[in-house]
Enzyme design. Structure first.
Site, PDB file in Angstrom:
ATOM      1  N   LEU A  96       0.986  -0.978  -0.188  1.00  0.00           N
ATOM      2  CA  LEU A  96      -0.359  -0.376   0.074  1.00  0.00           C
ATOM      3  C   LEU A  96       0.734   1.317   0.259  1.00  0.00           C
ATOM      4  O   LEU A  96       1.902   1.189   0.634  1.00  0.00           O
ATOM      5  CB  LEU A  96      -0.599   0.533   1.016  1.00  0.00           C
ATOM      6  CG  LEU A  96      -1.744  -1.224   1.490  1.00  0.00           C
ATOM      7  CD1 LEU A  96      -2.309  -1.361   2.274  1.00  0.00           C
ATOM      8  CD2 LEU A  96      -3.129  -1.109   0.053  1.00  0.00           C
ATOM      9  N   ASN A 108      -3.279  -6.828   8.482  1.00  0.00           N
ATOM     10  CA  ASN A 108      -3.088  -7.085   7.406  1.00  0.00           C
ATOM     11  C   ASN A 108      -2.786  -8.939   8.187  1.00  0.00           C
ATOM     12  O   ASN A 108      -2.639  -9.429   9.529  1.00  0.00           O
ATOM     13  CB  ASN A 108      -1.387  -6.995   6.964  1.00  0.00           C
ATOM     14  CG  ASN A 108      -1.294  -7.843   5.731  1.00  0.00           C
ATOM     15  OD1 ASN A 108      -2.057  -8.425   5.261  1.00  0.00           O
ATOM     16  ND2 ASN A 108      -0.134  -7.925   6.243  1.00  0.00           N
ATOM     17  N   HIS A 110      -0.263 -12.162   7.838  1.00  0.00           N
ATOM     18  CA  HIS A 110       0.527 -12.433   7.109  1.00  0.00           C
ATOM     19  C   HIS A 110       0.742 -14.339   7.843  1.00  0.00           C
ATOM     20  O   HIS A 110       0.273 -14.275   8.703  1.00  0.00           O
ATOM     21  CB  HIS A 110       2.465 -11.897   7.268  1.00  0.00           C
ATOM     22  CG  HIS A 110       3.257 -12.811   7.191  1.00  0.00           C
ATOM     23  ND1 HIS A 110       3.152 -11.955   5.458  1.00  0.00           N
ATOM     24  CD2 HIS A 110       4.064 -12.833   7.295  1.00  0.00           C
ATOM     25  CE1 HIS A 110       4.412 -12.398   5.303  1.00  0.00           C
ATOM     26  NE2 HIS A 110       5.183 -13.324   6.233  1.00  0.00           N
ATOM     27  N   ASP A 142       1.973  -0.821   8.276  1.00  0.00           N
ATOM     28  CA  ASP A 142       2.557   0.776   8.129  1.00  0.00           C
ATOM     29  C   ASP A 142       3.383   0.760   6.791  1.00  0.00           C
ATOM     30  O   ASP A 142       3.203  -0.274   6.139  1.00  0.00           O
ATOM     31  CB  ASP A 142       3.593   1.015   9.395  1.00  0.00           C
ATOM     32  CG  ASP A 142       4.693   0.043   9.381  1.00  0.00           C
ATOM     33  OD1 ASP A 142       4.854  -0.525   8.455  1.00  0.00           O
ATOM     34  OD2 ASP A 142       5.179  -0.444  10.268  1.00  0.00           O
TER      35      ASP A 142
HETATM   36  C1  GAR Z   1      -2.834 -15.848   3.235  1.00  0.00           C
HETATM   37  O1  GAR Z   1      -1.808 -17.129   4.082  1.00  0.00           O
HETATM   38  C2  GAR Z   1      -2.755 -14.713   3.886  1.00  0.00           C
HETATM   39  O2  GAR Z   1      -1.492 -14.847   4.437  1.00  0.00           O
HETATM   40  C3  GAR Z   1      -1.550 -13.948   2.738  1.00  0.00           C
HETATM   41  O3  GAR Z   1      -2.136 -14.669   1.777  1.00  0.00           O
HETATM   42  C4  GAR Z   1      -2.847 -16.087   1.855  1.00  0.00           C
HETATM   43  C5  GAR Z   1      -4.642 -15.458   1.519  1.00  0.00           C
HETATM   44  O4  GAR Z   1      -4.991 -16.318   1.288  1.00  0.00           O
HETATM   45  N1  GAR Z   1      -0.848 -13.295   2.022  1.00  0.00           N
HETATM   46  C6  GAR Z   1       0.238 -13.019   2.439  1.00  0.00           C
HETATM   47  O5  GAR Z   1       0.923 -13.889   2.119  1.00  0.00           O
HETATM   48  C7  GAR Z   1       0.223 -11.444   1.931  1.00  0.00           C
HETATM   49  N2  GAR Z   1       1.623 -10.844   2.313  1.00  0.00           N
HETATM   50  P1  GAR Z   1      -6.878 -15.901   0.920  1.00  0.00           P
HETATM   51  O6  GAR Z   1      -7.007 -15.976  -0.397  1.00  0.00           O
HETATM   52  O7  GAR Z   1      -7.530 -17.709   1.216  1.00  0.00           O
HETATM   53  O8  GAR Z   1      -7.618 -15.475   2.222  1.00  0.00           O
END
Ligand code: GAR
Length: 201
Positions: A96, A108, A110, A142
């Site tokens: 962002l 978020n 992670h 952030d």
């Molecule tokens: C989740 O594990 C989330 O933490 C990750 O993408 C997946 C989304 O799953 N995000 C990242 O890696 C961001 N850096 P979803 O599309 O099934 O909700």
């Protein structure tokens, strides 16, 4: 009675985290209203989940703008239109920009135990490093990459048989529960930031 928290959710992919929020809201277990779902690409499954739940959607793709700054300004405007109390980035795979970050508070999750393994490949990087436990982290967003104040972390053990896919699926089970719990706590008790810590309730 406190009004439900206005929640906006940003997605890029399958949207199973979004679905957990929608299901909890539908079950009356989450004191929030998901007011809109936005994506950085058309046609992702997360948008279909929102449409199936009758939630308004929007798409703000980077490639539809002259540069990242213009995209950032457009996304900030989209967020402001919906006057959210909180925005959840649920598998939203873009960093962002400052205008968007100034438009609301962003939460978020992670798929790793931050500050280890930040970035787009948290599951792969944890597996490659050979750690025995990983998990998921809920944190405020952030200007850095996965560097904001941590709210909660849940642990997942890594087995010798794990592949990136099997591990990510187990992390997502834990992550969905944690996200619903954290959003519930924030909606119920509010939150404040003290230095590196985000205190909820
Ligand atoms: C989740 O594990 C989330 O933490 C990750 O993408 C997946 C989304 O799953 N995000 C990242 O890696 C961001 N850096 P979803 O599309 O099934 O909700």
């Amino acid at each position: 009675m406190r009004r439900p928290l206005r929640l906006l959710v940003l997605v890029s992919g399958s949207g199973s985290l979004l679905q957990a929020l929608l299901d909890a809201q539908a079950a009356g277990a989450l004191p929030v209203e998901v007011v809109a779902v936005g994506a950085d690409r058309a046609g992702c499954a997360g948008l279909e989940r929102a449409e199936a739940a009758g939630v308004p959607t929007f798409v703000e793709a980077v490639c539809a703008h002259a540069d990242r700054t213009a995209w950032d300004a457009a996304l900030a405007e989209r967020v402001r239109e919906h006057t959210p109390d909180l925005v959840v980035t649920a598998g939203f795979m873009k960093i962002l920009g400052p205008a968007t970050l100034g438009s609301a508070t962003f939460l978020n999750t992670h798929p790793a135990l931050l500050p280890s393994f930040p970035g787009a490949h948290g599951v792969r990087d944890a597996l490659a490093h050979g750690v025995r436990v990983t998990g998921s982290t809920a944190h405020l967003v952030d200007a850095g990459v996965d560097t904001g104040p941590i709210i909660e972390q849940r642990v997942v053990e890594i087995t010798d048989e794990d592949t990136q896919e099997s591990l990510h699926e187990r992390i997502k089970v834990v992550e969905r529960e944690m996200l619903v719990d954290v959003v519930t706590a924030m909606a119920t008790g509010g939150w404040r930031v003290e230095g590196r810590r985000c205190l909820v309730g």
